[in-house]
Write an enzyme that holds these catalytic residues in place. Structure first.
Site, mmCIF file in Angstrom:
data_model
loop_
_atom_site.group_PDB
_atom_site.id
_atom_site.type_symbol
_atom_site.label_atom_id
_atom_site.label_comp_id
_atom_site.label_asym_id
_atom_site.label_seq_id
_atom_site.Cartn_x
_atom_site.Cartn_y
_atom_site.Cartn_z
ATOM 1 N N ASN A 37 34.289 -7.557 -58.630
ATOM 2 C CA ASN A 37 35.454 -8.420 -58.469
ATOM 3 C C ASN A 37 35.050 -9.893 -58.566
ATOM 4 O O ASN A 37 34.466 -10.279 -59.585
ATOM 5 C CB ASN A 37 36.308 -8.071 -57.251
ATOM 6 N N ASP A 38 35.316 -10.733 -57.586
ATOM 7 C CA ASP A 38 35.233 -12.184 -57.745
ATOM 8 C C ASP A 38 33.948 -12.682 -58.409
ATOM 9 O O ASP A 38 32.852 -12.257 -58.033
ATOM 10 C CB ASP A 38 35.305 -12.875 -56.379
ATOM 11 N N ASP A 160 34.335 -17.407 -48.259
ATOM 12 C CA ASP A 160 34.307 -17.897 -49.647
ATOM 13 C C ASP A 160 33.925 -19.378 -49.750
ATOM 14 O O ASP A 160 34.685 -20.198 -50.271
ATOM 15 C CB ASP A 160 35.661 -17.664 -50.333
#
Length: 475
Positions: A37-38, A160
């Site tokens: 993902n990210d 994050d």
């Protein structure tokens, strides 16, 4: 190499030869196998572009997060490197979540979120997210430095980190949640190890999300841009149609002062699949962004093939005088072009016309004459599954996908520009399409899953005039 990273490498080696490649991208970055993902830690270091990413090497489902790693000389040809981080310490025992990378002298430093539960992992009251550091001299093997910033009192969702250097100091933004309000918090450091709380940089007004993930904060043409992915925004008309969004706010900020917002939140990409974008600077000073080209809680049909998730093309950012952030393909992408095929089409009237018998990896250019066209719908289609068309009645450009057998149907759209022509660049790569409108005015990115690859131009209920059309084979 630590035991857990070595174990992950063995798993990836074993799984790589078992993949089904029908939808695996040719020129986009995807994991060797398993889940992605990210994008994390996008950076230029020691002659290479580095891309890290959220990764579960043991499954095509999301799980305990590792950091996958690849590098490239040109943002196009990626060399997979060993897994950089695995959840193996008390500070990140349940996952090495998203973060960023900076060059600190001779070292490459990764700043990431350590994800951990103290007790029952189904209860947020037991969740703690702390910011951690790992460093490397060679850009391949990393030494874990442990926790550098604890969870603030009263917070649980705190993740994050994006770090940059300004005026001789390090700064970091972190996404956070207080009850049902999303926010971005700001920190300052002299050494990447000891961080001072600078307060809240930006906070969600009513209805703007319960969590602001993956914040990024940078200066672009003299203005400051806060880019983030809010969770919990309700769809309204054509806007915010995805479950989660990615977008930006433009304003002014300098160290020691408040961030003065000059715009409301604007979506960055209007397709079905774009999330958690992260930006970085090229050696020549361009601001490039790459996003995850998927969407949470959306079907990922490639999971049955042994892999899941991919990253977008690198895109160069600019900001207009009226504070709109625009994206266009990084110029490096043009190096993929092989032979150009010009399509001998100028007018379409109540028909569909095949222009490519097999379109898997291609860049398509379309210049429509909006002023001279009166068809109700006209555009381009990849068999029955994907259509990109002008809807003259709603005055919108619509990207539609129709894969009912895979649970993927629906439309995303943007208003037609107030121009007499519509210039489009489309990038196809086996299971994705990225559409760039009028050199940066809008972008729509979506995953597609064609069984056949015939590409058609069409116009219904009237006539469409096309001034230029054709395609490059990409390699």
């Amino acid at each position: 190499m630590t035991l857990l990273i070595e174990k992950a490498e063995h798993a990836l080696t074993a799984k790589r030869d078992q993949l089904t490649m029908r939808w695996y991208p040719d020129y986009h970055l995807a994991a060797r196998a398993g889940w992605m993902n990210d994008p994390n830690g996008l950076v230029w270091f020691d002659g290479w572009y580095h891309a890290f990413y959220q990764h579960h090497p043991y499954s095509t489902e999301w799980g305990p997060m590792h950091w996958g790693h690849a590098r490239s000389r040109d943002l196009l040809h990626w060399e997979h490197l060993p897994v950089a981080l695995a959840p193996e310490g008390p500070e990140d025992k349940d996952g090495c979540f998203s973060g960023s990378a900076v060059v600190n002298g001779e070292e490459l430093a990764l700043i990431y979120t350590g994800h951990k539960f103290h007790g029952d992992n189904t209860c947020d009251e037991n969740l703690y997210q702390v910011q951690c550091l790992a460093t490397s001299r060679d850009g391949v093997h990393f030494t874990r430095e442990g926790q550098v910033l604890d969870t603030p009192v009263g917070l649980h969702h705190f993740r994050d980190p994006k770090v940059w250097r300004e005026n001789g100091m390090w700064y970091m933004v972190v996404g956070a949640r207080v009850e049902d309000t999303g926010m971005v918090r700001l920190y300052r450091s002299e050494d990447l190890h000891h961080w001072h709380d600078e307060g809240i940089l930006a906070e969600a007004p009513q209805g703007m999300g319960f969590m602001w993930e993956c914040p990024d904060f940078f200066t672009l043409q003299g203005k400051q841009v806060l880019m983030f992915s809010p969770q919990g925004i309700a769809a309204q008309g054509y806007a915010n149609r995805n479950l989660f969004q990615s977008g930006y706010i433009v304003g002014h900020w300098q160290p020691g002062e408040a961030f003065v917002q000059e715009t409301i939140f604007h979506e960055l990409d209007h397709g079905h699949d774009f999330y958690a974008p992260q930006s970085f600077l090229t050696p020549d000073g361009r601001r490039i962004v790459i996003g995850w080209m998927d969407m949470w809680e959306s079907p990922l049909p490639e999971q049955q093939d042994g892999w899941a998730g991919m990253l977008s093309l690198p895109r160069e950012l600019t900001v207009t005088e009226d504070n709109r952030v625009q994206m266009r393909p990084a110029r490096e992408v043009e190096a993929l072009r092989q032979d150009f095929s010009r399509w001998s089409v100028s007018t379409l009237h109540n028909k569909a016309l095949c222009v490519m018998e097999h379109c898997e990896t291609a860049e398509v250019v379309l210049h429509w004459d909006l002023a001279g066209s009166d068809a109700e719908q006209y555009g381009i289609a990849l068999q029955d599954g994907m259509r990109l068309y002008i809807d003259s009645q709603s005055q919108r450009l619509v990207l539609e996908r129709n894969y009912p057998q895979l649970g993927l149907c629906g439309q995303r759209s943007v208003p037609l520009p107030r121009t007499t022509e519509l210039n489009l660049r489309l990038f196809f790569d086996r299971s994705s399409v990225e559409v760039f409108v009028n050199d940066g005015e809008a972008c729509l990115s979506s995953r597609i899953y064609p069984q056949q690859h015939q590409l058609m131009l069409f116009a219904w209920s009237g006539t469409a005039i096309i001034k230029e059309c054709g395609s490059w084979n990409l390699k």
